[in-house]
Motif scaffolding. Structure first.
Motif, PDB file in Angstrom:
ATOM      1  N   PRO A 150       0.783  -1.263  -0.168  1.00 14.92           N
ATOM      2  CA  PRO A 150      -0.077  -0.009   0.072  1.00 14.92           C
ATOM      3  C   PRO A 150       0.859   1.507   0.006  1.00 14.92           C
ATOM      4  CG  PRO A 150      -0.361  -1.238   2.136  1.00 14.92           C
ATOM      5  CD  PRO A 150       0.890  -1.868   1.468  1.00 14.92           C
ATOM      6  N   VAL A 151       0.171   2.361  -0.690  1.00 15.06           N
ATOM      7  CA  VAL A 151       0.984   3.622  -0.772  1.00 15.06           C
ATOM      8  C   VAL A 151      -0.191   4.604  -0.260  1.00 15.06           C
ATOM      9  CG1 VAL A 151       1.928   5.584  -1.986  1.00 15.06           C
ATOM     10  CG2 VAL A 151       2.759   3.128  -2.419  1.00 15.06           C
ATOM     11  N   LEU A 152      -0.287   5.060   0.923  1.00 15.49           N
ATOM     12  CA  LEU A 152      -1.128   5.911   1.562  1.00 15.49           C
ATOM     13  C   LEU A 152      -0.976   7.107   1.003  1.00 15.49           C
ATOM     14  CD1 LEU A 152      -3.337   5.132   3.633  1.00 15.49           C
ATOM     15  CD2 LEU A 152      -1.894   6.272   5.384  1.00 15.49           C
ATOM     16  N   MET A 153      -2.008   7.376  -0.240  1.00 16.68           N
ATOM     17  CA  MET A 153      -1.829   8.453  -0.892  1.00 16.68           C
ATOM     18  C   MET A 153      -2.366   9.876   0.037  1.00 16.68           C
ATOM     19  SD  MET A 153      -3.180   7.196  -4.608  1.00 16.68           S
ATOM     20  CE  MET A 153      -2.719   8.786  -5.271  1.00 16.68           C
ATOM     21  N   ALA A 154      -2.048  11.235  -0.494  1.00 16.04           N
ATOM     22  CA  ALA A 154      -2.748  12.254   0.404  1.00 16.04           C
ATOM     23  C   ALA A 154      -4.134  12.383  -0.264  1.00 16.04           C
ATOM     24  CB  ALA A 154      -1.953  13.569  -0.356  1.00 16.04           C
ATOM     25  N   SER A 155      -5.048  12.633   0.760  1.00 12.99           N
ATOM     26  CA  SER A 155      -6.377  12.384   0.471  1.00 12.99           C
ATOM     27  C   SER A 155      -7.077  13.992   0.293  1.00 12.99           C
ATOM     28  CB  SER A 155      -7.290  11.864   1.746  1.00 12.99           C
ATOM     29  OG  SER A 155      -8.503  12.394   1.608  1.00 12.99           O
ATOM     30  N   ARG A 156      -7.800  14.334  -0.776  1.00  9.38           N
ATOM     31  CA  ARG A 156      -8.417  15.460  -0.906  1.00  9.38           C
ATOM     32  C   ARG A 156      -9.427  15.613   0.223  1.00  9.38           C
ATOM     33  NH1 ARG A 156      -9.868  15.803  -7.383  1.00  9.38           N
ATOM     34  NH2 ARG A 156      -7.617  16.389  -8.088  1.00  9.38           N
ATOM     35  N   HIS A 157     -10.142  14.693   0.519  1.00 13.55           N
ATOM     36  CA  HIS A 157     -10.935  14.668   1.710  1.00 13.55           C
ATOM     37  C   HIS A 157     -10.345  15.205   3.109  1.00 13.55           C
ATOM     38  CE1 HIS A 157     -13.464  11.652  -0.709  1.00 13.55           C
ATOM     39  NE2 HIS A 157     -14.383  12.688  -0.477  1.00 13.55           N
ATOM     40  N   LEU A 158      -9.170  14.680   3.239  1.00  8.68           N
ATOM     41  CA  LEU A 158      -8.539  15.002   4.454  1.00  8.68           C
ATOM     42  C   LEU A 158      -7.974  16.640   4.444  1.00  8.68           C
ATOM     43  CD1 LEU A 158      -7.502  14.695   7.262  1.00  8.68           C
ATOM     44  CD2 LEU A 158      -5.509  13.466   6.269  1.00  8.68           C
ATOM     45  N   ALA A 159      -7.618  16.807   3.042  1.00  6.89           N
ATOM     46  CA  ALA A 159      -7.119  18.158   3.093  1.00  6.89           C
ATOM     47  C   ALA A 159      -8.308  19.233   3.315  1.00  6.89           C
ATOM     48  CB  ALA A 159      -6.310  18.535   1.588  1.00  6.89           C
ATOM     49  N   ARG A 160      -9.459  18.954   2.888  1.00  6.57           N
ATOM     50  CA  ARG A 160     -10.455  19.836   3.196  1.00  6.57           C
ATOM     51  C   ARG A 160     -11.183  19.832   4.476  1.00  6.57           C
ATOM     52  NH1 ARG A 160     -12.952  16.687  -1.456  1.00  6.57           N
ATOM     53  NH2 ARG A 160     -12.294  17.634  -3.278  1.00  6.57           N
ATOM     54  N   ALA A 161     -11.020  18.746   5.178  1.00  8.63           N
ATOM     55  CA  ALA A 161     -11.626  18.620   6.302  1.00  8.63           C
ATOM     56  C   ALA A 161     -10.684  18.905   7.588  1.00  8.63           C
ATOM     57  CB  ALA A 161     -11.890  17.230   6.816  1.00  8.63           C
ATOM     58  N   LEU A 185       4.308   6.179   2.753  1.00  6.23           N
ATOM     59  CA  LEU A 185       3.518   7.384   2.842  1.00  6.23           C
ATOM     60  C   LEU A 185       3.766   8.497   1.722  1.00  6.23           C
ATOM     61  CD1 LEU A 185       3.637   8.355   6.726  1.00  6.23           C
ATOM     62  CD2 LEU A 185       2.156   6.950   5.489  1.00  6.23           C
ATOM     63  N   HIS A 186       2.651   9.006   1.149  1.00  5.76           N
ATOM     64  CA  HIS A 186       2.975   9.749  -0.089  1.00  5.76           C
ATOM     65  C   HIS A 186       2.457  11.141   0.242  1.00  5.76           C
ATOM     66  CE1 HIS A 186       1.706  10.559  -4.864  1.00  5.76           C
ATOM     67  NE2 HIS A 186       2.850  11.063  -4.289  1.00  5.76           N
ATOM     68  N   TRP A 187       3.459  12.133   0.078  1.00  6.18           N
ATOM     69  CA  TRP A 187       3.248  13.557   0.337  1.00  6.18           C
ATOM     70  C   TRP A 187       3.383  14.187  -1.298  1.00  6.18           C
ATOM     71  CZ3 TRP A 187       6.935  17.195   3.675  1.00  6.18           C
ATOM     72  CH2 TRP A 187       6.398  18.312   3.573  1.00  6.18           C
ATOM     73  N   LEU A 188       2.193  14.613  -1.743  1.00  6.56           N
ATOM     74  CA  LEU A 188       2.027  14.926  -3.093  1.00  6.56           C
ATOM     75  C   LEU A 188       1.793  16.592  -3.112  1.00  6.56           C
ATOM     76  CD1 LEU A 188       1.442  13.918  -6.079  1.00  6.56           C
ATOM     77  CD2 LEU A 188      -0.752  14.009  -5.491  1.00  6.56           C
TER      78      LEU A 188
END
Length: 390
Positions: A150-161, A185-188
């Motif tokens: 798994p690559v835990l990608m940055a979540s748009r949902h998390l960025a908003r919340a 972990l992925h920091w995009l």
């Protein structure tokens, strides 16, 4: 000798000599000095409704054959990530099928595959932190069940919340607690996705990196590495130097990968980064040959091979960077990995003809055209279709 016809932004044409086919050899043993993943794209069915907003219809034969080709060069595959048009045309159902099929191919080929884990199957723009945790867990556990990393990608949902850095710590803490296999972990960065501004709680990379490193330090036994895609070499080196032992830095810097991957092997600082790059999907044979050179203790050949590809990659990833996927698919078509230059969601129209012409010119100079005569034939046909004499 074939002459390549090129076109500039003002419509003027010129010619350049087509290079010979590159003399590159597939590795006879696994690559040793670096772990390297090519972030792979998807190929749509040519006759599908490949227009904006339509569900993705994937040409599975071509898509999976491309992954087999990557494995044959000794690289791993990073799948279902932004190169595969996550959040830009690859819908949730197609994502799940891609992960399952790609993991199966990896087992068949004896290759290493990691895949993106996100929250993007939730079609609401705004959800709470509990729902974000649950969404991450759902994709994480599906990925683990398929046998992919798994690559835990940055979540748009998390960025908003998220309202604070603590919200990021909480979400990652709760998701990582359930992981049964090591996670990347992925920091995009915002060049790839502007909606991720302020990720890890700050728009200042130094403050954000502190939060990232706290998360890694708290869960080092669950984390295989971190992929940084900020297009900032100094930031990557700063984080790399502070990683716990056993946690790898996978560069996602498609502008500066030659020095970051080469690192101390080419006399550039201490340590090095491994690779998880969309660029490596565009230049797989050259990337493989360069790492083979490092394996052989020949850093000069590494630089000679990979160095010329960086200007190509910088052009493919030029602003607006999130349209780099068009260049990756274009090179795939030129190199014979797909029958048509089409993309999910109509994204093949996202770059201009002069931009594509410059890709042809730079790929030719960097030995990134795997079958030069085929590439020239296809490119010249495209020019004629668009009213340019070739």
């Amino acid at each position: 000798m074939t002459a390549l016809t090129l076109v500039t932004a003002d419509g003027a044409t010129s010619t350049s000599e087509l290079a010979d086919a590159p003399s590159l050899t597939k590795p006879s043993a696994p690559l040793r000095s670096r772990q390297a993943y090519a972030a792979a794209h998807v190929v749509p069915r040519v006759w599908a409704d490949n227009t904006p907003g339509q569900p993705a219809e994937i040409d599975w034969d071509a898509t999976l054959a491309f992954r087999r080709s990557v494995y044959s060069w000794g690289l791993g595959v990073a799948d279902a990530m932004d190169t595969a048009q996550r959040n830009m045309g690859l819908d949730a159902a197609a994502t799940r099928e891609l992960i399952a099929r790609s993991a199966e191919v990896a087992r068949e080929e004896g290759g290493s595959v990691v895949v993106g884990v996100n929250t993007d199957h939730i079609d609401q723009d705004h959800i709470g932190l509990d729902s974000i945790v649950d969404a991450y867990k759902e994709q994480l556990h599906f990925t683990e069940d398929q046998g992919a990393g798994p690559v835990l990608m940055a979540s748009r949902h998390l960025a908003r919340a998220a309202e604070s850095a603590e919200d990021y710590r909480r979400v990652y803490r709760e998701v990582l607690a359930t992981a049964t296999t090591p996670v990347v972990l992925h920091w995009l960065g915002t060049a790839f996705d502007p909606s991720l501004a302020g990720y890890f709680g700050s728009t200042d990379w130094e403050a954000a990196s502190g939060v990232l490193l706290e998360i890694i330090g708290e869960h080092a036994d669950k984390i295989a590495g971190v992929k940084m895609s900020l297009l900032d070499a100094a930031a990557e080196v700063s984080v790399r130097e502070r990683l716990p032992a056993g946690v790898r830095m996978y560069t996602g810097d498609d502008f500066n990968y030659v020095s970051l991957i080469g690192g101390d092997s080419i006399g550039d600082g201490d340590g090095h980064s491994d690779a998880l790059l969309g660029a490596f999907a565009a230049i797989t044979p050259v990337a493989s040959a360069a790492i083979q050179a490092l394996d052989a203790g020949d850093p000069e050949r590494y630089v000679a091979l990979l160095g010329p590809t960086e200007v190509l990659s910088r052009h493919v990833f030029a602003a607006p960077t999130f349209y780099y996927k068009t260049g990756v698919a274009f090179l795939s078509w030129l190199n014979g990995h797909q029958t048509a230059f089409q993309m999910v969601g109509g994204l093949h129209s996202a770059r201009s003809l002069p931009h594509l012409s410059r890709i042809v010119e730079l790929a030719n100079a960097a030995n990134a055209l795997e079958q030069p005569e085929l590439a020239a034939h296809r490119w010249h046909g495209m020019l004629r279709l668009n009213g340019v004499d070739a």
